[in-house]
Motif scaffolding. Structure first.
Motif, PDB file in Angstrom:
ATOM      1  N   ASP B  44      23.655  62.716  -6.679  1.00  0.00           N
ATOM      2  CA  ASP B  44      24.124  63.450  -5.502  1.00  0.00           C
ATOM      3  C   ASP B  44      25.475  64.088  -5.775  1.00  0.00           C
ATOM      4  O   ASP B  44      25.712  65.234  -5.451  1.00  0.00           O
ATOM      5  CB  ASP B  44      24.287  62.502  -4.306  1.00  0.00           C
ATOM      6  N   ASP B  45      26.357  63.302  -6.346  1.00  0.00           N
ATOM      7  CA  ASP B  45      27.720  63.788  -6.520  1.00  0.00           C
ATOM      8  C   ASP B  45      28.272  63.200  -7.813  1.00  0.00           C
ATOM      9  O   ASP B  45      28.857  62.126  -7.821  1.00  0.00           O
ATOM     10  CB  ASP B  45      28.575  63.360  -5.314  1.00  0.00           C
ATOM     11  N   PHE B  46      28.051  63.944  -8.889  1.00  0.00           N
ATOM     12  CA  PHE B  46      28.463  63.445 -10.204  1.00  0.00           C
ATOM     13  C   PHE B  46      29.953  63.127 -10.232  1.00  0.00           C
ATOM     14  O   PHE B  46      30.366  62.087 -10.738  1.00  0.00           O
ATOM     15  CB  PHE B  46      28.127  64.472 -11.287  1.00  0.00           C
ATOM     16  N   ASP B  47      30.763  64.025  -9.685  1.00  0.00           N
ATOM     17  CA  ASP B  47      32.213  63.823  -9.745  1.00  0.00           C
ATOM     18  C   ASP B  47      32.633  62.523  -9.067  1.00  0.00           C
ATOM     19  O   ASP B  47      33.537  61.832  -9.537  1.00  0.00           O
ATOM     20  CB  ASP B  47      32.946  65.014  -9.117  1.00  0.00           C
ATOM     21  N   ALA B  48      31.956  62.215  -7.971  1.00  0.00           N
ATOM     22  CA  ALA B  48      32.310  60.982  -7.252  1.00  0.00           C
ATOM     23  C   ALA B  48      31.903  59.752  -8.072  1.00  0.00           C
ATOM     24  O   ALA B  48      32.649  58.770  -8.144  1.00  0.00           O
ATOM     25  CB  ALA B  48      31.635  60.960  -5.888  1.00  0.00           C
ATOM     26  N   VAL B  49      30.719  59.801  -8.692  1.00  0.00           N
ATOM     27  CA  VAL B  49      30.280  58.665  -9.515  1.00  0.00           C
ATOM     28  C   VAL B  49      31.209  58.511 -10.718  1.00  0.00           C
ATOM     29  O   VAL B  49      31.603  57.405 -11.093  1.00  0.00           O
ATOM     30  CB  VAL B  49      28.818  58.851  -9.994  1.00  0.00           C
ATOM     31  N   ARG B  50      31.584  59.649 -11.293  1.00  0.00           N
ATOM     32  CA  ARG B  50      32.486  59.626 -12.449  1.00  0.00           C
ATOM     33  C   ARG B  50      33.849  59.040 -12.053  1.00  0.00           C
ATOM     34  O   ARG B  50      34.412  58.222 -12.783  1.00  0.00           O
ATOM     35  CB  ARG B  50      32.661  61.062 -12.956  1.00  0.00           C
ATOM     36  N   ALA B  51      34.327  59.433 -10.892  1.00  0.00           N
ATOM     37  CA  ALA B  51      35.621  58.912 -10.447  1.00  0.00           C
ATOM     38  C   ALA B  51      35.535  57.400 -10.214  1.00  0.00           C
ATOM     39  O   ALA B  51      36.437  56.642 -10.570  1.00  0.00           O
ATOM     40  CB  ALA B  51      36.062  59.622  -9.166  1.00  0.00           C
ATOM     41  N   ARG B  52      34.410  56.965  -9.643  1.00  0.00           N
ATOM     42  CA  ARG B  52      34.224  55.536  -9.391  1.00  0.00           C
ATOM     43  C   ARG B  52      34.128  54.775 -10.722  1.00  0.00           C
ATOM     44  O   ARG B  52      34.729  53.721 -10.893  1.00  0.00           O
ATOM     45  CB  ARG B  52      32.944  55.350  -8.557  1.00  0.00           C
ATOM     46  N   ILE B 256      25.641  56.344 -14.769  1.00  0.00           N
ATOM     47  CA  ILE B 256      26.316  57.403 -15.525  1.00  0.00           C
ATOM     48  C   ILE B 256      26.158  57.254 -17.039  1.00  0.00           C
ATOM     49  O   ILE B 256      26.203  58.243 -17.767  1.00  0.00           O
ATOM     50  CB  ILE B 256      27.804  57.462 -15.086  1.00  0.00           C
ATOM     51  N   LEU B 257      25.927  56.018 -17.516  1.00  0.00           N
ATOM     52  CA  LEU B 257      25.831  55.818 -18.975  1.00  0.00           C
ATOM     53  C   LEU B 257      24.601  56.487 -19.598  1.00  0.00           C
ATOM     54  O   LEU B 257      24.751  57.324 -20.502  1.00  0.00           O
ATOM     55  CB  LEU B 257      25.905  54.321 -19.323  1.00  0.00           C
ATOM     56  N   PRO B 258      23.373  56.170 -19.142  1.00  0.00           N
ATOM     57  CA  PRO B 258      22.216  56.822 -19.807  1.00  0.00           C
ATOM     58  C   PRO B 258      22.202  58.331 -19.615  1.00  0.00           C
ATOM     59  O   PRO B 258      21.812  59.068 -20.518  1.00  0.00           O
ATOM     60  CB  PRO B 258      21.002  56.176 -19.127  1.00  0.00           C
ATOM     61  N   ARG B 259      22.647  58.797 -18.462  1.00  0.00           N
ATOM     62  CA  ARG B 259      22.693  60.247 -18.231  1.00  0.00           C
ATOM     63  C   ARG B 259      23.649  60.914 -19.212  1.00  0.00           C
ATOM     64  O   ARG B 259      23.355  61.964 -19.780  1.00  0.00           O
ATOM     65  CB  ARG B 259      23.148  60.542 -16.800  1.00  0.00           C
TER      66      ARG B 259
END
Lengths: 253, 471
Positions: B44-52, B256-259
């Motif tokens: 949904d929101d890559f940037d948010a997952v990355r920040a988390r 986020i790791l496998p992606r």
């Protein structure tokens, strides 16, 4: 929208960059013409030299700081600062403040300058809201996104939007347009065989675009790409700085 | 693993001249980057997952000792033994001790880059214990005279299937096959008896979960599951920085790791291993050990390079690196290639042993942009360059020219004269042509490309002349 009268929108400090000064002054004059056409008064502080990026990237932090302080003092008085280079504008915008992590007074000045410093197409499209472009180039053009402009400043849409304003320009997509050309400043001289191999791939993609002309926003990448094209015997593909393309014919001296 | 990064320049030359390697690099180039990009659309929101994800990794490093103690307590409570190794050599000794204690003759190994750091296979062999790599890529490398991996998650990305086919035919004594499915089946036939016969399995660990004392292993081949459940003894060997607080944190990082790595929404297998086999369990090892290696990691805590410890070993930085994709992973000369390796190698092995690595980067920042835990890789390479200068590891000519440049550039009148001189010199070299084809001051440039002749007059001089003329 017609362009506002000359000079009515205030002063803009133009940082020409050391490479343009030395190698290709026409890019600087093209930038002057574009800033003027957008209704601003460009001012070129005559003491300007280098932004300090070579030292910064070579691990010579002291040199980088010294030149940053000089540039900050020269340009902080302007409401807006423009450079015809994503890499030099990126140096000021994203790296200057960190040079002074341990020096509050200078960091505050660096941050203030960073906030009002723009790469040329960013300035023209986002700040000046330019809708008319003086250039009259006719032909197919492809665009290479220089790394610092793209990834430090987010310059992507601006040059293309400005080229869209030129009726004679037919924009062609460039495969891997966001990939580095292999320049990397002193990297190109220290690791010539890696740099040359990366540049070769960029040239192959440019030639495959079928455009005949590649435009870009940084003289470093331009010298690297043009130099490689000529070395491999390509005399036909034109490599042109976006400022020169947008500005069109310049007044003779 | 013995470091060879000091021979970077000659290793690069060999690999640029290796037409087969270059063909293989070309074939896979951009493939993982494209897969990654496609897979991000399902977030949904890559940037948010990355920040988390960044926050999880950064915050655990601030209290690393606390989380490691918590991990040790929980793992111990569940019946595992947690051992600490100061460096790779100590890790090897601990693993060999465990093997001897349990009368182990053969070890099946799932992929572990920390075991490459430690040079574990060589140490096991020297101790009379036979290691068998079971990750397909690592198996291929092992039977090819213990060739090192060239990528952290795709260890044989530098080889073509034809090369593997030839290798299998030679080593296995079978008829050459070119079909990948058949080649894989052949490897499986060789490996199946090893899984069944080995007394000990060694795995790496993608994450250590403090709240449960578990190790999480992210794999695609299923060999990891065999190595960790079939033998009597399981040793999970990994770095101390891999700990995360909770299973919730694991869930975030698994998004986020496998992606980032292969462009998969999730890997084929995610194993979560907690303690040895308990009463009533259908399978699992009788004994479970953790060997957690420092190997230079603790020294980075609290310093400029702490962000590097956030790394979750996805390989996205090298998959997007123009240099890595041009020279291949072996050029870098140690365990970790590409941008993350160019930062880690000098930090773990010594600045002076890997002088080229932080320099041989264009600082294009593709790596920094794609890193799922926001490691500012180009900034860290710049910091390493600063450390090299401070340690006197750069050539005096380079240091002097940087100083001289800055000294002159701070004096505009002198600088203007210097520019005039440079214009004249370059135009003299060009000798009436529009370009220079050989240049003594920067031979590296003209080795690969022409250098343009500058305009007759610099910007500053022309601009001043115009102003004088009132234009």
């Amino acid at each position: 929208m017609s362009q506002p009268p000359h000079g009515s929108r205030g002063e803009v400090g133009l940082f020409v960059t050391c490479l343009v000064d030395l190698m290709r002054p026409s890019i600087g004059f093209a930038a002057l013409k574009l800033i003027e056409a957008a209704g601003y008064t460009p001012v070129v502080p005559d003491t300007q030299t280098c932004c300090g990026q070579p030292g910064h990237n070579a691990g010579d932090a002291r040199s980088a700081r010294a030149l940053a302080q000089k540039l900050i003092a020269e340009f902080e008085g302007f409401p807006c600062v423009v450079a015809p280079s994503g890499s030099c504008a990126g140096m000021i915008r994203t790296h200057y403040p960190h040079l002074f992590d341990d020096d509050d007074a200078w960091r505050i000045r660096a941050e203030a300058l960073a906030a009002k410093t723009f790469e040329l197409t960013q300035f023209l499209a986002d700040v000046a809201g330019v809708t008319e472009v003086p250039g009259d180039f006719v032909g197919a053009v492809t665009y290479h996104d220089s790394c610092a402009g793209l990834r430090e400043l987010g310059v992507k849409r601006q040059p293309r939007a400005l080229l869209d304003r030129m009726p004679g320009v037919e924009q062609r997509p460039l495969n891997e347009c966001e990939e580095c050309c292999g320049f990397g400043g002193l990297f190109s001289v220290k690791y010539p065989d890696i740099s040359g191999a990366i540049a070769q791939r960029k040239c192959d993609n440019i030639r495959a675009s079928g455009a005949g002309t590649v435009a870009l926003g940084d003289l470093g990448c331009m010298m690297n790409i043009e130099g490689r094209l000529r070395r491999i015997g390509d005399e036909g593909t034109q490599v042109i700085h976006i400022a020169e393309l947008l500005a069109g014919r310049l007044d003779p001296d | 693993m013995e470091i060879r990064s000091m021979h970077f320049v000659s290793r690069v030359r060999q690999r640029l001249d290796d037409t087969e390697l270059q063909r293989n690099l070309q074939r896979t180039r951009g493939r993982n980057a494209a897969a990654r990009l496609a897979s991000l659309s399902s977030l949904d929101d890559f940037d948010a997952v990355r920040a988390r994800a960044t926050d999880i990794r950064a915050s655990v490093l601030r209290d690393l000792d606390v989380w490691l103690e918590r991990f040790e307590a929980e793992a111990t409570r569940r019946g595992a033994t947690v051992l600490w190794a100061r460096d790779g050599d100590e890790a090897c000794r601990l693993v060999i001790d465990i093997a001897r204690r349990h009368d182990v003759k053969t070890v099946v190994k799932a992929k572990s880059m920390v075991s490459e750091e430690a040079g574990l296979n060589a140490a096991l062999e020297a101790a009379g214990i036979r290691p068998v790599e079971t990750d397909l890529g690592e198996y291929i490398l092992q039977i090819n005279d213990n060739e090192p991996p060239s990528h952290i998650i795709m260890p044989v990305i530098h080889k073509s299937k034809e090369q593997v086919s030839e290798l299998f035919a030679r080593v296995h004594g079978t008829a050459a096959k070119t079909d990948i499915v058949e080649l894989t089946r052949e490897a499986r036939e060789k490996l199946r008896p090893e899984f069944l016969g080995a007394e000990m399995g060694i795995s790496g660990g993608n994450f250590l979960i403090a709240e449960t004392g578990s190790v999480a292993i992210v794999t695609n081949e299923g060999n990891g599951r065999m190595c960790t459940t079939m033998p009597r003894v399981h040793v999970a060997l990994t770095g101390i920085e891999k700990v995360i607080p909770t299973l919730d944190d694991l869930a975030t990082l698994l998004r986020i790791l496998p992606r980032s790595a292969t462009g998969q929404a999730i890997s084929n297998y995610v194993s979560l291993l907690t303690g040895p086999k308990h009463e009533g369990d259908a399978d699992g090892p009788e004994h479970m050990y953790f060997v957690l290696v420092d190997g230079g990691r603790a020294d980075l805590i609290g310093g400029d390079f702490e962000p590097m410890l956030r790394c979750i070993r996805c390989g996205a930085c090298m998959n997007h690196c123009p240099v890595y994709q041009t020279i291949g992973g072996h050029s870098y000369g140690w365990v970790y290639p590409g941008p993350m390796g160019s930062v880690l190698t000098p930090l773990y092995q010594g600045l002076e042993k890997a002088k080229d690595l932080p320099q041989a980067a264009t600082l294009c920042n593709q790596c920094g942009v794609v890193c799922p835990v926001s490691i500012p890789l180009p900034d860290l390479m710049r910091k390493l360059r600063e450390k090299q200068v401070d340690a006197g590891l750069r050539p005096w000519s380079e240091r002097l020219s940087m100083r001289l440049w800055a000294w002159v550039a701070q004096r505009p009148a002198l600088y203007a004269r210097g520019v005039r001189l440079a214009v004249r010199y370059l135009r003299w070299l060009a000798d009436g042509r529009d370009r220079i084809q050989a240049m003594g001051v920067a031979p590296g440039w003209t080795a690969e490309r022409d250098f343009p002749a500058p305009a007759a007059q610099s910007f500053r001089d022309r601009y001043a002349a115009r102003r004088r003329a009132g234009r």
